[in-house]
Design a protein around this motif. Structure first.
Motif, PDB file in Angstrom:
ATOM      1  N   HIS A 191     -33.870 -11.785  29.858  1.00 44.03           N
ATOM      2  CA  HIS A 191     -32.720 -11.995  30.187  1.00 44.03           C
ATOM      3  C   HIS A 191     -32.514 -10.585  31.532  1.00 44.03           C
ATOM      4  O   HIS A 191     -32.449  -9.588  30.490  1.00 44.03           O
ATOM      5  N   LEU A 209     -30.321  -8.452  33.481  1.00 40.81           N
ATOM      6  CA  LEU A 209     -29.015  -7.281  33.443  1.00 40.81           C
ATOM      7  C   LEU A 209     -29.343  -6.987  35.263  1.00 40.81           C
ATOM      8  O   LEU A 209     -29.352  -5.356  34.917  1.00 40.81           O
ATOM      9  N   ASP A 223     -27.726 -11.727  34.529  1.00 44.04           N
ATOM     10  CA  ASP A 223     -26.100 -11.136  34.632  1.00 44.04           C
ATOM     11  C   ASP A 223     -26.005 -10.262  35.232  1.00 44.04           C
ATOM     12  O   ASP A 223     -26.572  -9.268  36.062  1.00 44.04           O
ATOM     13  N   PHE A 224     -24.531  -9.986  35.409  1.00 42.21           N
ATOM     14  CA  PHE A 224     -24.540  -8.673  36.446  1.00 42.21           C
ATOM     15  C   PHE A 224     -23.522  -8.062  35.284  1.00 42.21           C
ATOM     16  O   PHE A 224     -22.359  -9.094  34.820  1.00 42.21           O
ATOM     17  N   GLU A 225     -23.259  -6.745  36.042  1.00 35.52           N
ATOM     18  CA  GLU A 225     -22.943  -6.171  35.586  1.00 35.52           C
ATOM     19  C   GLU A 225     -22.224  -4.620  36.168  1.00 35.52           C
ATOM     20  O   GLU A 225     -22.715  -3.652  36.797  1.00 35.52           O
ATOM     21  N   TYR A 277     -27.911  -4.519  24.390  1.00 37.74           N
ATOM     22  CA  TYR A 277     -29.038  -3.830  24.952  1.00 37.74           C
ATOM     23  C   TYR A 277     -29.554  -4.536  25.148  1.00 37.74           C
ATOM     24  O   TYR A 277     -31.245  -4.301  25.776  1.00 37.74           O
ATOM     25  N   VAL A 313     -27.126  -3.920  37.007  1.00 41.38           N
ATOM     26  CA  VAL A 313     -25.802  -3.062  37.027  1.00 41.38           C
ATOM     27  C   VAL A 313     -25.374  -2.852  38.807  1.00 41.38           C
ATOM     28  O   VAL A 313     -26.636  -2.205  39.420  1.00 41.38           O
ATOM     29  N   VAL A 350     -32.173  -7.366  26.914  1.00 42.53           N
ATOM     30  CA  VAL A 350     -31.659  -7.201  28.368  1.00 42.53           C
ATOM     31  C   VAL A 350     -32.568  -6.596  29.098  1.00 42.53           C
ATOM     32  O   VAL A 350     -32.760  -5.149  28.113  1.00 42.53           O
ATOM     33  N   THR A 364     -32.875 -15.909  32.155  1.00 39.44           N
ATOM     34  CA  THR A 364     -31.397 -15.607  31.863  1.00 39.44           C
ATOM     35  C   THR A 364     -30.599 -14.387  33.000  1.00 39.44           C
ATOM     36  O   THR A 364     -31.394 -12.888  33.073  1.00 39.44           O
ATOM     37  N   THR A 400     -21.060  -1.082  31.953  1.00 43.53           N
ATOM     38  CA  THR A 400     -22.295  -0.312  30.975  1.00 43.53           C
ATOM     39  C   THR A 400     -21.801   1.063  30.657  1.00 43.53           C
ATOM     40  O   THR A 400     -22.376   0.840  29.410  1.00 43.53           O
ATOM     41  N   MET A 405     -32.381  -4.285  32.636  1.00 41.96           N
ATOM     42  CA  MET A 405     -31.499  -3.997  32.801  1.00 41.96           C
ATOM     43  C   MET A 405     -32.169  -3.392  34.817  1.00 41.96           C
ATOM     44  O   MET A 405     -33.386  -2.747  34.293  1.00 41.96           O
TER      45      MET A 405
END
Ligand code: NAI
Length: 364
Positions: A194, A196, A228-230, A246, A198, A249, A226, A235, A251
């Motif tokens: 996963h 992420l 994802d964005f944040e 977290y 940021v 994931v 996977t 965050t 980052m």
């Protein structure tokens, strides 16, 4: 100069050739690997000594090659001494203590110079709770990968008129792709499938926007991971409210955000004295603690060598010396958990650097 304004993008395609190389070094005739050692400034000397003593006691098959990285100014450019460059290129791996940077004047940061010289494009910063050392959270287990070569650290600043200065945040598709691709590969290798991203593309629509759109493109090659964005502010809030969100994931973020968020993550597990990192390049890798030279405690025998020791364990795993890494890491963690008399002051303990080192050796 008008190329950048043309409708045709300068970097239209992903290059697919930016994955950091595996360690390809070979042992010497005596079965040991030579590793470049940059002891660093301030507490660097003390914590490097701790690493050397513990490695000698544990019979780790490493021979240290110390190098001097006192900056040279050649044609107005901060440069590393050639013997240091040759040593890192030959050994392919280095362990580095902190290097002090003058504020507002003087030479360019040697940390930046090292990252640029060896194109160390990804900075991997894991942060894990230390069992036996109580902090506000017990189960922190985060990994953050910081873009390491550009962004806000590009060093492009100028005065427009007195009282008005401009600093340019440079984001390129190749550098974004490199670090994001590394993130995907790293996530796969540690079983956290996963990613992420940021970012702050809501405000920096072009620069962070490019980072985000590059991630979407790279992700097509990793259907098992996977994406994802944040937003960065979100965050920051969520990571400090509940870091366990977290856990699964990896980052990945632009340079400055990674710098700040990794110190924030260090705070969640007990401070800078505990957090390791690895600067990964195509050919060479340099492992270092996240903290600086700690001038306030330098030379007093109070420094915590844990972050440099755990960085050295990341280095050993990179070199496939996993058993040695496991042995040193568990001796360090056992020492920290054994009580305040064996912990340094930053962890609310009373131990000196040398007492801590002796305890780690006893726990090997
Ligand atoms: P710092 O990380 O050196 O110190 C911040 C605080 O944490 C201080 O109170 C210090 O005593 C404590 N601390 C840090 N490491 C520790 C350890 N191992 N054991 C016990 N306490 C520890 O940050 P600061 O003071 O902002 O920077 C000092 C110098 O280090 C500056 O010149 C800065 O540019 C440089 N620096 C270098 C880095 C590197 O080489 N990668 C990273 C960060 C800063």
């Amino acid at each position: 100069m008008f190329r950048l304004l043309s409708k045709q993008p300068v970097f239209p395609k992903l290059s697919r050739s930016y994955i950091a190389g595996q360690f390809t070094g070979k042992p010497n005739a005596n079965g040991k690997y030579t590793v470049t050692l940059i002891e660093g400034d301030g507490i660097g000397v003390e914590i490097s000594q701790a690493v050397k003593d513990i490695y000698a006691a544990a019979n780790v098959p490493i021979e240290w090659e110390p190098v001097d990285v006192t900056p040279l100014l050649i044609d107005g450019k901060t440069t590393l001494p050639q013997p240091a460059i040759d040593s890192v290129n030959k050994n392919l791996v280095a362990l580095k203590g902190p290097l002090a940077t003058p504020v507002g004047k003087g030479h360019t940061s040697m940390n930046l110079t090292l990252r640029r010289t060896f194109n160390l494009f990804a900075n991997v910063r894991p942060c894990k709770s230390i069992v036996g050392y109580k902090t506000a959270y017990e189960n922190v287990d985060t990994v953050l990968i910081r873009e390491n070569t550009e962004g806000e650290y590009s060093g492009i600043e100028h005065t427009i008129v007195p009282g008005v200065v401009q600093s340019i945040k440079l984001i390129t598709k190749p550098a974004s792709e490199k670090v994001i691709r590394y993130g995907f590969e790293y996530a796969r290798s540690i079983g956290k499938k996963h990613i992420l991203i940021v970012h702050k593309a809501s405000i920096m629509k072009l620069s962070d926007g490019l980072f985000v759109s590059t991630a979407k493109e790279v992700a097509k090659e990793y259907p098992d991971v996977t994406l994802d964005f944040e937003l960065l502010d979100n965050t920051s809030l969520k990571l400090t409210a509940d870091p366990s969100d977290y856990k699964d994931v990896v980052m990945v973020m632009p340079n400055l955000y990674g710098d700040i968020m990794s110190d924030l993550s260090s705070g969640l597990i007990g401070g800078l004295g505990l957090t390791p990192s690895g600067n990964m390049g195509n050919k060479v890798s340099i492992f270092e603690a996240v903290h600086g030279s700690a001038p306030d405690i330098a030379g007093k025998g109070l420094a915590n060598p844990t972050a440099l020791l755990l960085s050295s364990c990341m280095m050993l795993r990179h070199m496939s010396l996993n058993a040695d890494a496991d042995r040193i890491e568990s001796a360090v963690l056992k020492t920290i958990a054994s009580g305040p008399e064996n912990r340094t002051g930053d962890l609310k303990g009373t131990a000196t650097t040398s007492h801590f080192t002796k305890q780690v050796i006893a726990n090997l």
